[in-house]
Design an enzyme around this catalytic site. Structure first.
Site, PDB file in Angstrom:
ATOM      1  N   PRO A   1       0.780  -1.247   0.000  1.00  0.00           N
ATOM      2  CA  PRO A   1       0.000   0.000   0.000  1.00  0.00           C
ATOM      3  C   PRO A   1       0.814   1.300   0.000  1.00  0.00           C
ATOM      4  CG  PRO A   1       0.018  -0.951   2.181  1.00  0.00           C
ATOM      5  CD  PRO A   1       0.726  -1.931   1.288  1.00  0.00           C
ATOM      6  N   CYS A   2       1.464   1.570  -1.105  1.00  0.00           N
ATOM      7  CA  CYS A   2       2.221   2.822  -1.215  1.00  0.00           C
ATOM      8  C   CYS A   2       1.285   4.031  -1.232  1.00  0.00           C
ATOM      9  CB  CYS A   2       3.131   2.802  -2.439  1.00  0.00           C
ATOM     10  SG  CYS A   2       2.322   2.415  -3.986  1.00  0.00           S
TER      11      CYS A   2
END
Length: 161
Positions: free
Chosen positions: A125-126
């Site tokens: 989850p950047c």
């Protein structure tokens, strides 16, 4: 395998029994094809499972993914991606938070570049990494509209431009 999601049509690729890429647009797929990377467009059980989990995520049912994922990068990138994987659903971190977490406090810009190289957005989850002042910063290059959709989906507050 292509699938329509709230962030647009994406391509999901499997390599050696792992989900290896989630490509956010056709240009990313074309880039891989131009590098001579062999891509087989075959529906597999693992790809179906990944799509199902993504749909559950967007339906508000799933907060963690369990499909096996694997991407290759430099040791620095892999450290950053591991740190991203530890950010809980619905929470955000700044680039400097991640830099401190991996023991490289001066590497804030490099954190941004490692995020940009993340081949598994959403799964890694950047999108949960935002500016220190809660500003919406780049996502996979310039795809801040997709990042905003993901942040809103998780009820993460951020400043829109």
């Amino acid at each position: 395998m292509k699938v329509d999601l709230p962030i647009g049509q994406v391509s999901i690729l499997e390599t050696d029994g792992y989900i290896s890429h989630l490509l956010l647009d056709q240009a990313q797929l074309d880039k891989l094809l131009n590098k001579g990377i062999e891509i087989r467009f075959k529906e597999t059980e693992l790809l179906q499972q990944a799509i199902f989990q993504l749909q559950e995520y967007f339906d508000g049912i799933r907060t963690n993914f369990t499909v096996p994922i694997k991407q290759k990068g430099t040791p620095f990138q892999e450290n950053v991606w591991e740190a991203l994987s530890l950010i809980p659903y619905g929470e955000s971190r700044s680039y400097s938070d991640i830099a401190l977490q991996i023991g490289k406090p001066a590497a804030v810009r490099a954190i941004g570049q490692a995020n940009k190289c993340n081949q598994l957005p959403v799964f890694v989850p950047c999108h949960r990494v935002i500016g220190k002042n809660s500003s919406l910063t780049g996502y996979a290059g310039q795809k801040t509209d997709q990042k905003a959709i993901l942040l809103k989906h998780e009820n993460i507050l951020f400043k829109e431009k």
